[in-house]
Motif scaffolding. Sequence first.
Motif, short mmCIF file in Angstrom:
data_model
loop_
_atom_site.label_atom_id
_atom_site.label_comp_id
_atom_site.label_asym_id
_atom_site.label_seq_id
_atom_site.Cartn_x
_atom_site.Cartn_y
_atom_site.Cartn_z
N PRO A 50 0.81 -1.22 0.00
CA PRO A 50 0.00 0.00 0.00
C PRO A 50 0.84 1.28 0.00
CG PRO A 50 -0.13 -1.15 2.12
CD PRO A 50 0.52 -2.08 1.17
N ASN A 51 2.05 1.24 0.60
CA ASN A 51 2.91 2.42 0.59
C ASN A 51 3.33 2.79 -0.83
OD1 ASN A 51 2.76 2.48 3.36
ND2 ASN A 51 4.76 1.54 3.70
N VAL A 52 3.65 1.78 -1.62
CA VAL A 52 4.02 2.01 -3.01
C VAL A 52 2.79 2.48 -3.81
CG1 VAL A 52 5.02 0.99 -5.09
CG2 VAL A 52 5.82 0.27 -2.84
N LYS A 53 1.67 1.86 -3.51
CA LYS A 53 0.42 2.21 -4.21
C LYS A 53 0.09 3.68 -4.01
CE LYS A 53 -4.50 0.96 -4.29
NZ LYS A 53 -5.53 0.08 -3.67
N ALA A 54 0.32 4.19 -2.80
CA ALA A 54 0.02 5.60 -2.52
C ALA A 54 0.85 6.52 -3.42
CB ALA A 54 0.29 5.91 -1.06
N TYR A 55 2.13 6.17 -3.61
CA TYR A 55 2.98 6.97 -4.49
C TYR A 55 2.53 6.86 -5.95
CZ TYR A 55 6.42 8.50 -1.08
OH TYR A 55 7.04 9.13 -0.03
N SER A 56 2.09 5.70 -6.35
CA SER A 56 1.62 5.52 -7.73
C SER A 56 0.40 6.39 -8.00
CB SER A 56 1.28 4.05 -7.99
OG SER A 56 2.44 3.25 -7.93
N HIS A 57 -0.48 6.50 -7.01
CA HIS A 57 -1.66 7.37 -7.17
C HIS A 57 -1.23 8.83 -7.28
CE1 HIS A 57 -4.48 4.21 -7.02
NE2 HIS A 57 -4.49 4.00 -5.72
N LYS A 58 -0.23 9.23 -6.49
CA LYS A 58 0.27 10.60 -6.56
C LYS A 58 0.88 10.87 -7.93
CE LYS A 58 1.32 11.06 -1.60
NZ LYS A 58 2.41 11.19 -0.59
N LEU A 59 1.61 9.88 -8.45
CA LEU A 59 2.21 10.03 -9.78
C LEU A 59 1.15 10.14 -10.86
CD1 LEU A 59 5.21 7.57 -9.44
CD2 LEU A 59 5.38 9.95 -10.20
N THR A 60 0.09 9.38 -10.72
CA THR A 60 -1.01 9.46 -11.69
C THR A 60 -1.60 10.86 -11.71
OG1 THR A 60 -1.55 7.12 -11.41
CG2 THR A 60 -3.26 8.53 -12.34
N ARG A 61 -1.77 11.42 -10.52
CA ARG A 61 -2.37 12.77 -10.44
C ARG A 61 -1.43 13.82 -11.02
NH1 ARG A 61 -4.30 10.69 -5.40
NH2 ARG A 61 -2.55 11.62 -4.24
N ILE A 62 -0.13 13.73 -10.74
CA ILE A 62 0.80 14.74 -11.25
C ILE A 62 0.96 14.63 -12.76
CG2 ILE A 62 3.00 13.51 -11.04
CD1 ILE A 62 2.33 17.15 -10.01
N LYS A 63 0.92 13.41 -13.28
CA LYS A 63 0.97 13.23 -14.73
C LYS A 63 -0.25 13.85 -15.40
CE LYS A 63 3.67 8.94 -14.70
NZ LYS A 63 3.61 7.47 -14.93
N TYR A 110 7.33 18.89 -13.41
CA TYR A 110 8.27 17.82 -13.74
C TYR A 110 9.16 17.47 -12.55
CZ TYR A 110 7.30 17.40 -18.75
OH TYR A 110 6.71 17.13 -19.96
N LYS A 111 9.58 18.48 -11.81
CA LYS A 111 10.42 18.24 -10.63
C LYS A 111 9.66 17.46 -9.57
CE LYS A 111 13.57 22.17 -11.12
NZ LYS A 111 14.01 23.48 -10.57
N ILE A 112 8.38 17.80 -9.39
CA ILE A 112 7.54 17.06 -8.44
C ILE A 112 7.42 15.60 -8.87
CG2 ILE A 112 5.20 16.82 -7.52
CD1 ILE A 112 4.94 19.88 -7.73
N LYS A 113 7.21 15.40 -10.19
CA LYS A 113 7.09 14.03 -10.71
C LYS A 113 8.38 13.24 -10.48
CE LYS A 113 7.68 12.86 -14.97
NZ LYS A 113 7.63 12.62 -16.43
N ASP A 114 9.52 13.84 -10.80
CA ASP A 114 10.81 13.17 -10.62
C ASP A 114 11.05 12.83 -9.14
OD1 ASP A 114 11.26 13.37 -13.31
OD2 ASP A 114 12.55 15.14 -13.17
N LYS A 115 10.67 13.76 -8.27
CA LYS A 115 10.83 13.54 -6.83
C LYS A 115 9.96 12.37 -6.36
CE LYS A 115 12.25 14.66 -2.65
NZ LYS A 115 13.66 14.39 -2.23
N LEU A 116 8.74 12.31 -6.87
CA LEU A 116 7.83 11.22 -6.51
C LEU A 116 8.38 9.88 -6.98
CD1 LEU A 116 4.33 12.82 -7.22
CD2 LEU A 116 5.23 12.12 -5.00
N TYR A 117 8.92 9.84 -8.20
CA TYR A 117 9.51 8.61 -8.71
C TYR A 117 10.68 8.16 -7.83
CZ TYR A 117 7.13 7.67 -13.15
OH TYR A 117 6.20 7.30 -14.10
N GLU A 118 11.48 9.13 -7.41
CA GLU A 118 12.63 8.83 -6.57
C GLU A 118 12.18 8.27 -5.22
OE1 GLU A 118 16.07 11.41 -4.34
OE2 GLU A 118 15.54 12.01 -6.39
N GLU A 119 11.18 8.90 -4.63
CA GLU A 119 10.67 8.45 -3.33
C GLU A 119 9.99 7.08 -3.46
OE1 GLU A 119 8.16 11.61 -2.04
OE2 GLU A 119 9.83 12.94 -1.50
N ARG A 120 9.24 6.90 -4.55
CA ARG A 120 8.57 5.62 -4.77
C ARG A 120 9.60 4.50 -4.92
NH1 ARG A 120 7.21 2.74 -9.45
NH2 ARG A 120 5.32 1.45 -9.29
#
Length: 444
Positions: free
Chosen positions: A31-44, A70-80
């Motif tokens: 679920p922790n990874v899933k939360a980041y995936s949802h955030k990435l979906t929203r930023i995309k 784009y920086k927010i997206k890259d940061k989210l990918y890094e954290e995920r």
Amino acid sequence: MLQQSFTDNNLKKIFLVQNRKGTFLEGSFFPNVKAYSHKLTRIKKKIKEHKSKEPSPSTSLYKSQLNRLYKIKDKLYEERDSVIDIEMRKVSVLISHKQFSIQISLGKLVDSKPTYKIPNDAQSYFAEKKLQLNIKNECNTSLASRDHIVPSLSNVLSDKFPKIVIRTDIESFYESIDHNILNSKVENSSLSTQSKKLIRKILQEYCNLSNTSKGLPRGIGVSSYLSELYMNEFDDELSKVDGVYFYQRYVDDIIIVISKPKACNTTNIFGEIINSANKINLTTKETKTKIIDTFTVGNYNFEYLGYKFSKQDGHPIKIELSGNKLSKYRSKIDYSIDNYNSSNKRDKDKRLLIDRIRFLTGNTKLTNNKGGSFTGIYSSNKWITDPSQLNGLDHYLDNKLSLITDLTLKRRLSKLKFYDGFINKSFRNFSASRIGEITKVWKL
């Protein structure tokens, strides 16, 4: 041996590969990874919306806002990615524990035979996936593809030279695997110590559950790879039989095409198959064995892998659905309509029936599979050369629709045709959860 180890890095590779295939493991286990995936979906989505509003010419404000997104997206990918690493380390520690084993339990009966399943947890899933990869890579095993075998067989049968065709299969294949022979093959392989230990534990648990001293658990993915390891020498022997120029085995279904002089003794050739099977304590199924000598027979037919192959003098090979495959389609029609008629016939019941018939008569992409894997009337039967046979399925469906009293529903269903779905490769879009609802009634 490092490549075979159940380390966090190796498990992460499995996670990423399955993710690319559309298997949403984070939704099942993390679920922790899933939360980041949802955030990435929203930023995309925000990036896409922002780019759709790009002014002409672009302003510095627009560019700075886009760069910020784009920086927010890259940061989210890094954290995920960091969270995935943490989760994989946890799973690796669990698998590496000396007491760990892949537990199996009884599942449903399928075709009157028991199936088995593993727990729905991350450590069992990843351990079994990694074990499959290890067997595949270290033991040179690979699972045959129907979409490779069928067109290859058609090409072989299409030439004008006489031949002998032998079609047979193994009696109770999974249930007949000899553990002594299999264990010997496993121990003599280059599999790691941990892989060998996991295999031994799986076999022991299967023995305890089935009250037998032989066999492999149906329904467990690793059983397919172990059975291929078991059959390696069998396949080598038969492919080298004098005159064999086409040999294929799909699990327990065997097809051999032999080109020999007229004096060739088909009994001796089939005896080679029986002897090779007996060496590993397997037997062929007499009721499924068919030997065709085209030196003496011009017209013939046989069924293999869900298809019926037919040959008549002066005509090319014709490929249709097998009788068993047709029967399964008719059964699914029956189950679908009977399930609706036994329901309360509410709007949701009508929609479910419509979706079931749409699913049967069309083609559907499996989950969110990025590799483009499809199932359906064309996708699963693409090697048919004479689709006119599907008109018979349409007539069967039309007859079954007479059991439905709702005229509007009946009219809508009557527009759905197997033949059209095959010819036009008609596509239907269903979510993974909806596919589960659609197919549930056929699995009972």
